[in-house]
Design an enzyme around this catalytic site. Structure first.
Site, short mmCIF file in Angstrom:
data_model
loop_
_atom_site.label_atom_id
_atom_site.label_comp_id
_atom_site.label_asym_id
_atom_site.label_seq_id
_atom_site.Cartn_x
_atom_site.Cartn_y
_atom_site.Cartn_z
N ASP A 51 1.10 -0.97 0.16
CA ASP A 51 0.06 -0.15 -0.28
C ASP A 51 0.92 1.13 -0.20
OD1 ASP A 51 1.12 -0.18 2.63
OD2 ASP A 51 -1.24 0.43 3.04
N SER A 52 2.36 1.02 0.07
CA SER A 52 3.38 2.49 -0.40
C SER A 52 2.46 2.53 -1.77
CB SER A 52 4.41 1.58 -0.19
OG SER A 52 4.58 0.45 -1.45
N ASP A 90 -1.39 -6.40 -0.43
CA ASP A 90 -1.77 -5.62 1.22
C ASP A 90 -3.26 -5.23 1.16
OD1 ASP A 90 0.76 -5.15 3.37
OD2 ASP A 90 1.37 -2.96 1.76
N LYS A 120 -1.37 -9.56 2.83
CA LYS A 120 -0.70 -9.09 4.10
C LYS A 120 -1.38 -7.79 4.31
CE LYS A 120 3.23 -6.08 3.81
NZ LYS A 120 2.11 -4.69 4.04
N GLU A 122 -1.43 -5.51 8.26
CA GLU A 122 -0.29 -5.26 9.76
C GLU A 122 -1.62 -5.19 10.39
OE1 GLU A 122 -0.18 -1.13 9.30
OE2 GLU A 122 0.69 -1.14 6.91
N GLU A 189 9.13 -4.46 9.99
CA GLU A 189 9.50 -3.15 9.98
C GLU A 189 10.31 -1.80 10.99
OE1 GLU A 189 6.71 -0.95 6.82
OE2 GLU A 189 7.84 0.97 7.36
O1 KIV Z 1 3.39 -1.16 1.31
C1 KIV Z 1 4.63 -1.31 2.23
O2 KIV Z 1 5.75 -0.91 0.61
C2 KIV Z 1 4.82 -2.36 2.28
C3 KIV Z 1 6.95 -2.59 3.11
C4 KIV Z 1 7.46 -1.58 3.45
C5 KIV Z 1 7.02 -3.79 3.48
O3 KIV Z 1 4.91 -2.77 3.43
#
Ligand code: KIV
Length: 271
Positions: A51-52, A90, A120, A122, A189
């Site tokens: 989600d980056s 994510d 994934k 969090e 992280e």
């Molecule tokens: O969203 C992302 O890029 C991440 C990484 C920093 C692990 O969760």
């Protein structure tokens, strides 16, 4: 006779085998077809559609604004390109917290519409019901602990997490909880290297670090950061493998000069 190269797809099972034999796992983000194809062909083990994307693709300050539809768009674009790497997408902020039924329907939409290999999310004990429900549908889940960018408004800073004993203990307990629930791996992280190593040694599933030191089972970076496309972001854990920003600006500058001078197109570049 054509020589056909056999591609052996990376699976969650293969990642477990890699940890067992001490082979480090390489993971990078990608958000679009063209980049994912290059990253996959280079041989990375895991591609994260993080989600980056909210930051590096859309220019938002945080990961919070990205929507499920946008994550599905990026996920599908990446899956279309990838032949070898395990792809993980994510779950975006607000699509799984506090409601395990919603979490399951989010994960099912992502699986159906992107054909990703895994998802994934969090958090630890706070989201364990969601984790269990997604896993019960046969969807592989990767956990994410330590600095959790979706909780930035709770913590207020992107500083190193779990320096204090109580937070470090909770992180280790959460990691064990995720393993017991059936997660196939956990991202850690921005935490002290010693804690990263302790978690890796305490769990049998692979621990992938970003700013979690060298004692974990693999590393992940955001592709735009490690290629030097992003320029403002320079945390200590980031190694830049290239200065692509300078190369892109140089090439674009050259093109502009050629257009302005009439040097492009030349005789051979027209019909
Ligand atoms: O969203 C992302 O890029 C991440 C990484 C920093 C692990 O969760």
């Amino acid at each position: 006779m054509s020589v056909h190269k056999e591609i052996r797809k990376v699976t969650t099972h293969r990642l477990a085998e890699m940890k067992a034999r001490g082979e480090k796992i390489s993971m990078l983000t990608s958000y679009d077809y063209s980049m994912a194809q290059l990253v996959d062909e280079a041989g990375v083990d895991v591609i994260l559609v993080g989600d980056s994307a909210s930051n590096v693709m859309a220019g938002n300050q945080t990961t919070l604004p990205i929507t499920l539809d946008q994550m599905i768009y990026h996920g599908k674009s990446v899956v279309n390109a990838v032949e070898r790497a395990l792809v993980v997408v994510d779950l975006p902020f607000g699509s799984y917290q506090g409601n395990s039924k919603k979490a399951l329907s989010t994960a099912i939409r992502i699986m159906k519409e992107t054909a990703t290999d895994a998802v994934k999310l969090e958090g630890g004990s706070e989201v364990i019901e969601s984790v269990e429900r997604i896993l019960s549908a046969g969807i592989p889940v990767m956990g994410h602990l330590g600095l959790m960018p979706q909780s930035i408004n709770k913590f207020g800073t992107y500083s190193v997490r779990a320096r204090e004993e109580a937070e470090a203990e909770k992180l280790l307990t959460d990691a064990k909880l995720l393993e017991e629930a059936g997660c196939f791996a956990v991202v850690l992280e921005k935490i002290p290297a010693e804690l990263g190593e302790t978690v890796s040694k305490s769990l049998t599933i692979p621990i992938i670090g970003i700013g979690a030191g060298g004692g974990v089972d693999g590393q992940v970076l955001v592709i735009h950061d490690m290629l030097g496309i992003t320029q403002q972001f320079s945390p200590r854990f980031l190694r830049r493998y290239h200065n692509l920003a300078a190369e892109i600006k140089g090439a674009v500058g050259h093109y502009i000069e050629d257009v302005k001078s009439g040097g492009f197109p030349n005789e051979k570049e027209q019909y």
